[in-house]
Design an enzyme around this catalytic site. Structure first.
Site, PDB file in Angstrom:
ATOM      1  N   LYS A   1      24.056  12.850  -7.196  1.00 49.88           N
ATOM      2  CA  LYS A   1      24.915  12.574  -8.361  1.00 49.88           C
ATOM      3  C   LYS A   1      24.827  11.096  -8.703  1.00 49.88           C
ATOM      4  O   LYS A   1      25.096  10.231  -7.869  1.00 49.88           O
ATOM      5  CB  LYS A   1      26.364  12.967  -8.051  1.00 49.88           C
ATOM      6  CG  LYS A   1      27.289  12.893  -9.271  1.00 49.88           C
ATOM      7  CD  LYS A   1      28.636  13.541  -8.985  1.00 49.88           C
ATOM      8  CE  LYS A   1      29.516  13.589 -10.232  1.00 49.88           C
ATOM      9  NZ  LYS A   1      30.798  14.282  -9.972  1.00 49.88           N
TER      10      LYS A   1
ATOM     11  N   GLY B   1      34.710  18.977 -16.142  1.00 42.08           N
ATOM     12  CA  GLY B   1      35.631  18.263 -15.253  1.00 42.08           C
ATOM     13  C   GLY B   1      37.020  18.093 -15.833  1.00 42.08           C
ATOM     14  O   GLY B   1      37.891  18.953 -15.692  1.00 42.08           O
TER      15      GLY B   1
ATOM     16  N   GLY C   1      35.130  16.121  -3.161  1.00 47.59           N
ATOM     17  CA  GLY C   1      34.260  15.334  -2.284  1.00 47.59           C
ATOM     18  C   GLY C   1      34.700  15.411  -0.827  1.00 47.59           C
ATOM     19  O   GLY C   1      35.864  15.191  -0.521  1.00 47.59           O
TER      20      GLY C   1
ATOM     21  N   CYS D   1      30.944   7.118  -6.152  1.00 46.30           N
ATOM     22  CA  CYS D   1      32.390   7.083  -6.338  1.00 46.30           C
ATOM     23  C   CYS D   1      32.830   5.638  -6.529  1.00 46.30           C
ATOM     24  O   CYS D   1      32.653   4.807  -5.644  1.00 46.30           O
ATOM     25  CB  CYS D   1      33.127   7.682  -5.147  1.00 46.30           C
ATOM     26  SG  CYS D   1      34.921   7.568  -5.336  1.00 46.30           S
TER      27      CYS D   1
ATOM     28  N   ASN E   1      27.540  12.492  -3.323  1.00 48.31           N
ATOM     29  CA  ASN E   1      28.343  11.557  -4.095  1.00 48.31           C
ATOM     30  C   ASN E   1      28.014  10.153  -3.616  1.00 48.31           C
ATOM     31  O   ASN E   1      28.531   9.699  -2.603  1.00 48.31           O
ATOM     32  CB  ASN E   1      29.822  11.888  -3.907  1.00 48.31           C
ATOM     33  CG  ASN E   1      30.719  10.980  -4.713  1.00 48.31           C
ATOM     34  OD1 ASN E   1      30.251  10.034  -5.350  1.00 48.31           O
ATOM     35  ND2 ASN E   1      32.007  11.255  -4.690  1.00 48.31           N
TER      36      ASN E   1
ATOM     37  N   VAL F   1      41.582   8.517  -7.221  1.00 50.50           N
ATOM     38  CA  VAL F   1      42.159   9.339  -6.147  1.00 50.50           C
ATOM     39  C   VAL F   1      41.698   8.801  -4.791  1.00 50.50           C
ATOM     40  O   VAL F   1      42.463   8.785  -3.826  1.00 50.50           O
ATOM     41  CB  VAL F   1      41.770  10.820  -6.328  1.00 50.50           C
ATOM     42  CG1 VAL F   1      42.169  11.648  -5.109  1.00 50.50           C
ATOM     43  CG2 VAL F   1      42.436  11.389  -7.576  1.00 50.50           C
ATOM     44  N   GLY F   2      40.466   8.344  -4.739  1.00 54.07           N
ATOM     45  CA  GLY F   2      39.971   7.728  -3.508  1.00 54.07           C
ATOM     46  C   GLY F   2      39.513   8.719  -2.466  1.00 54.07           C
ATOM     47  O   GLY F   2      39.678   8.498  -1.262  1.00 54.07           O
TER      48      GLY F   2
ATOM     49  N   ASN G   1      30.224  18.972  -2.426  1.00 56.84           N
ATOM     50  CA  ASN G   1      30.067  17.552  -2.757  1.00 56.84           C
ATOM     51  C   ASN G   1      30.410  16.742  -1.516  1.00 56.84           C
ATOM     52  O   ASN G   1      31.462  16.950  -0.915  1.00 56.84           O
ATOM     53  CB  ASN G   1      30.989  17.195  -3.927  1.00 56.84           C
ATOM     54  CG  ASN G   1      30.842  15.747  -4.361  1.00 56.84           C
ATOM     55  OD1 ASN G   1      31.281  14.837  -3.665  1.00 56.84           O
ATOM     56  ND2 ASN G   1      30.222  15.531  -5.507  1.00 56.84           N
TER      57      ASN G   1
END
Lengths: 302, 255
Positions: free
Chosen positions: A163, A263, A45, A128, A125, A70-71, A98
């Protein structure tokens, strides 16, 4: 036989795409196999400015899956355009950028900036679960899904994939909203919001407390949601959630996916996406079929 | 494509909650060094993440690697149940290992961290090593015989004095370093040991290197799950333990 699929006029040599956040920008995995063996790769991302992400621990295993927070750590879109995007231009594989943001302006800005990229498609995205401003706010209500999709479609010359988050009231409504906003496709599902707890410390295992659940344990949820969305929209669906084998791919396509993303399996086996693409191609050859004929052929029981 | 399948030659309990496994591979790398790790797949379908274990030792001629690991959960319990003759899916060598510079090298192992030390001596046998190993008590002591067999000086300490000298390995290492003046120090142990070393060796002029541990995803630098905080330039940022590490300069890591 045919393994080639097409989404928004872009041809994928097979329906296997790597999922964002599990594959970096492909460089590490390219030491294991040629990226050209895949239909596509989806980048980590990207945000307008570099992002440091969350403190560790960022991931933990759970039964049949894992949680991550993960952020959205990433080097920023400018770094991507100057380095990885150029490297990937030499690879015979569809590249999907992304992108994420915290505000509508962020999404518009990065959607515009991607116009200069080699990457052929954009995946929005908006789901998230791991950062306060990770776009999740845009991913919940159908009205905001439509709004952010339309805003990016308006400025971005490349096909836009929205997404979708599974952490919503009705994912089919959000798929319809993305379609109404002009999305060329939808991908689903992003991770399910979850928590792992250490009974000894009485604390969540992840520093971020919450994380996104992925891996084989989410596959039944993903299959049902793909089927629901397939019955709600005309645009193509990219299915993901717990795929580890070519038979998983067949199941997603039968439920309505035109392509799929792999993934978490990349962590279990670094050659997972390659292995799945090879096994799927072998199956299609054995059956002497066109893989597109599978899409949405689910036969419901009485 | 690299063959990840390795044959288990042995897998035995060597101390309380600690196993030692020897694996043989057809695809033995010739550039392996100490401080690198192997990412081992749990032999069932329910565990999606591999387990990163340091490479304890290796033998290029016999094409073997030795892993020494603590059994801490279901995944490591399953790996502990693997028998000689079974095959495991092992991804190695991964990570940035330790290359000693200078002649006199002090190696410090705190508990399970001791497991990383034999491979350092094997990879660079021409150094003068002094090895300090510290464990909580005698039931946890591992690898002293293996290190002694390499002809290096080993000093053992336990917190309660049930084996070797009584005391903390950090105190013993600091005393020895004051006498011997090593060119460089490498340490692997829990974070508290690094904090104490940072305090003891700050301003000593002796470079100290450490090896970090973190929960990992891919193990190859792509997923950014295992990051640690490091000082870079004027500020702080994240580095990948699996790819930029696991070995870092002590002063570089934010503990």
């Amino acid at each position: 036989m045919n393994t080639c699929v097409e989404i928004a006029g872009i041809k994928f040599k097979n329906p296997i795409v790597t999922a964002s956040g599990t594959f970096g920008f492909g460089e590490e995995y390219s030491h294991f196999y040629p990226l050209s063996a895949l239909g596509g790769i989806c980048t980590k991302g990207l945000t307008i400015r570099p992002k440091q992400g969350n403190p560790p621990p960022r991931a933990t295993e759970t039964y049949g899956g894992m949680l991550n927070a993960v952020g959205l750590q990433n080097p920023g879109v400018e770094h991507f355009l100057a380095t990885d995007d150029k490297r990937l231009a030499d690879e015979d594989v569809v590249v999907i950028a992304n992108v994420a943001g915290s505000t509508l302006d962020d999404y518009i800005a990065i959607g515009e900036r991607i116009n200069d990229a080699h990457a052929q498609m954009v995946e929005l995205n908006i789901s998230c679960p791991n950062v306060k401003e990770g776009g999740m706010a845009f991913g919940v209500l159908p009205s905001s899904v439509e709004k952010v999709t339309a805003a990016v479609v308006n400025v971005c010359k490349k096909p836009v994939i929205t997404k979708l988050s599974p952490n919503v009231a009705n994912i089919a409504d959000n798929a319809r909203a993305a379609e109404a906003g002009g999305a060329a496709a939808v991908s689903l599902i992003n991770t399910l919001s979850g928590m792992a707890v250490n009974y000894k410390t009485r604390r969540p295992v992840l520093a971020n407390n919450n994380g996104g659940l992925s891996g084989p344990c989410v596959k039944p949820v993903a299959l049902k949601m793909v089927w629901d969305c397939y019955n709600a929209v005309k645009i193509p669906i990219i299915g993901l959630g717990g795929i580890t084998s070519y038979t998983d791919v067949l199941e997603f396509m039968i439920c309505g996916a035109r392509a799929v993303q792999v993934g978490t399996a990349n962590f279990t086996v670094p050659t997972a996406a390659y292995d799945i693409a090879r096994d799927l191609t072998d199956y299609v050859a054995r059956q002497d079929m066109d893989i597109n004929d599978l899409v949405g052929t689910l036969i419901l029981n009485g | 494509m690299k063959d990840r399948s390795a044959v288990v030659l042995s897998n035995e309990r060597v101390a309380d909650g600690v196993m030692k496994m020897i694996l043989q591979t057809d695809d033995m790398p010739d550039d392996l060094i100490g401080g690198q790790f192997a990412h081992v797949r749990v032999p069932d379908g329910a565990h999606v993440l591999r387990r990163p274990f340091c490479i304890c030792d290796f033998d290029v001629v016999a094409k073997t690697i030795t892993l020494c690991y603590a059994v801490v959960g279901e995944g490591t319990a399953q790996i502990a149940a693997v028998r000689a003759g079974d095959r495991l899916d092992v991804l190695f060598p991964l990570g940035n290992g330790y290359r000693p510079t200078g002649k006199k090298i002090m190696l410090i192992g705190g508990g399970m961290g001791s497991a990383v030390l034999p491979a350092i001596v094997t990879a660079f046998p021409d150094r003068e090593y002094t090895i300090c190993l510290g464990f909580s008590d005698a039931s946890k002591v591992v690898l002293t015989d293996e290190l002694a067999a390499k002809g290096v000086k080993v000093v053992l300490a336990t917190d309660n004095g049930t084996a070797g000298e009584k005391g903390y390995v950090t105190d013993i290492a600091a005393e020895l370093a004051a006498k011997d003046a090593p060119d460089e120090i490498f340490c692997c142990g829990p974070e508290i040991v690094y904090k104490i070393l940072a305090h003891k060796f700050e301003g000593s002029g002796i470079p100290v290197y450490i090896s970090l541990e973190q929960r990992m995803g891919c193990g190859i630098g792509a997923c950014l799950v295992c990051n640690c905080r490091v000082r870079r330039g004027d500020g702080e940022s994240y580095a990948r333990v699996c790819k930029d590490g696991p070995v870092f300069a002590l002063g570089e890591v934010v503990l």
